[in-house]
Design an enzyme around this catalytic site. Structure first.
Site, PDB file in Angstrom:
ATOM      1  N   ASP A   9       0.872  -1.163   0.000  1.00 27.96           N
ATOM      2  CA  ASP A   9       0.000   0.000   0.000  1.00 27.96           C
ATOM      3  C   ASP A   9       0.921   1.229   0.000  1.00 27.96           C
ATOM      4  O   ASP A   9       2.081   1.135   0.422  1.00 27.96           O
ATOM      5  CB  ASP A   9      -0.866  -0.062   1.271  1.00 27.96           C
ATOM      6  N   ASP A  11      -0.093   5.125   0.721  1.00 27.04           N
ATOM      7  CA  ASP A  11      -0.358   6.085   1.796  1.00 27.04           C
ATOM      8  C   ASP A  11      -0.455   5.352   3.132  1.00 27.04           C
ATOM      9  O   ASP A  11      -1.317   4.495   3.308  1.00 27.04           O
ATOM     10  CB  ASP A  11      -1.688   6.818   1.555  1.00 27.04           C
TER      11      ASP A  11
HETATM   12  P1  B16 Z   1      -6.823   9.901  -4.192  1.00 26.66           P
HETATM   13  P2  B16 Z   1      -3.711   4.037  -0.237  1.00 26.66           P
HETATM   14  C1  B16 Z   1      -5.617   5.910  -0.391  1.00 26.66           C
HETATM   15  O1  B16 Z   1      -4.313   5.483  -0.647  1.00 26.66           O
HETATM   16  C2  B16 Z   1      -5.679   6.780   0.842  1.00 26.66           C
HETATM   17  O2  B16 Z   1      -5.339   6.022   1.998  1.00 26.66           O
HETATM   18  C3  B16 Z   1      -7.077   7.313   1.009  1.00 26.66           C
HETATM   19  O3  B16 Z   1      -7.144   8.156   2.138  1.00 26.66           O
HETATM   20  C4  B16 Z   1      -7.493   8.084  -0.253  1.00 26.66           C
HETATM   21  O4  B16 Z   1      -8.838   8.541  -0.150  1.00 26.66           O
HETATM   22  C5  B16 Z   1      -7.351   7.151  -1.452  1.00 26.66           C
HETATM   23  O5  B16 Z   1      -6.032   6.678  -1.527  1.00 26.66           O
HETATM   24  C6  B16 Z   1      -7.690   7.849  -2.749  1.00 26.66           C
HETATM   25  O6  B16 Z   1      -6.742   8.835  -2.993  1.00 26.66           O
HETATM   26  O7  B16 Z   1      -7.849  10.910  -3.844  1.00 26.66           O
HETATM   27  O8  B16 Z   1      -5.403  10.434  -4.228  1.00 26.66           O
HETATM   28  O9  B16 Z   1      -7.158   9.120  -5.453  1.00 26.66           O
HETATM   29  O10 B16 Z   1      -3.649   4.010   1.263  1.00 26.66           O
HETATM   30  O11 B16 Z   1      -4.612   2.964  -0.835  1.00 26.66           O
HETATM   31  O12 B16 Z   1      -2.332   4.087  -0.871  1.00 26.66           O
HETATM   32 MG    MG Z   2      -2.989   3.121   3.195  1.00 26.33          MG
END
Ligand code: B16
Ligand code: MG
Length: 212
Positions: A9, A11
């Site tokens: 993953d 974030d």
């Molecule tokens: P975006 P991950 C996720 O990343 C985030 O944890 C989540 O908070 C966010 O809403 C989602 O990506 C979408 O992100 O708006 O940049 O497309 O943890 O799956 O790497």
């Molecule tokens: Mg994450």
């Protein structure tokens, strides 16, 4: 070698963008007079952009059309992307980089499995634009975590079977996605408390103890 590929993953595992997500959603919430705090922000981890906005809208009194929802989510993303420009290779910890390099030299394939549509931009900011063997992210999926699609695609992109992959996650939705995809998973941070993971990691470098 127990795991031929390791799918990370982004974030909350490779880097920490929660504060930027929070600042950007907070601007939208304030404009709409919706109560929003960091505890609610924690529920957005691993969840797609539009699903995140639905969680924020749980506290909204009025009705909102789909067009307006898209408008506000786009506004949030514009602010978020500006904030992401503050990220640099200095935001990649030595521990994460050294652990990734060690896993690679042991022969594991390394991939990203992220819900984010900004994953490529973030990886470039961190200096990891060309580092991973494959990137599966919010741009190549129809269903976001806890659906397994993002990890199943990552396994396909590196040419490995799900049973030969380990997923590393910081969110419950991500662990559920890995399990639904037939993969073992390692939890880091808050995700440890849900008890779903094959392994609970105290630090990122603990991965080296479980990857075999
Ligand atoms: P975006 P991950 C996720 O990343 C985030 O944890 C989540 O908070 C966010 O809403 C989602 O990506 C979408 O992100 O708006 O940049 O497309 O943890 O799956 O790497
Ligand atoms: Mg994450």
């Amino acid at each position: 070698m127990k795991y031929r590929a390791i799918i990370f993953d982004l974030d909350g595992v490779i880097c920490h963008t929660d504060k930027y997500h929070y600042m950007a959603w907070k601007q939208v919430a304030d404009e709409l007079n919706i109560y929003f705090d960091e505890t609610i922000n924690n529920r957005l981890r691993g969840v797609s952009r539009m699903e995140s906005f639905e969680i924020i809208l749980e506290r909204y009194e009025g009705a909102m059309s789909e067009e307006e929802k898209i408008k506000y989510a786009t506004q949030k993303n514009d602010v978020y992307k500006e904030l992401l420009k503050n990220m640099s290779p200095a935001d990649l910890s030595d521990e994460v980089k050294e652990t990734l390099d060690a896993l690679r030299s042991q022969g594991h394939k390394l991939a990203i499995g992220s819900s984010s549509k900004n994953a490529g931009f973030i990886l470039n900011q961190l200096g990891l634009g060309d580092y991973f063997d494959a990137v599966s992210d919010g741009n190549n999926i129809t269903n976001s975590k806890p659906d397994p699609e993002v990890f199943v695609k990552a396994a396909q992109f590196v040419g490995e079977q799900p049973a030969d992959c380990l997923v590393v996650e910081d969110a419950k939705a991500g662990l559920e996605a890995a399990i639904a995809g037939g993969m073992e998973c390692a939890a880091i941070g808050d995700a440890k408390s849900c008890g779903l993971a094959t392994w609970n990691l105290d630090t990122f470098s603990d991965l080296l103890k479980v990857t075999g």
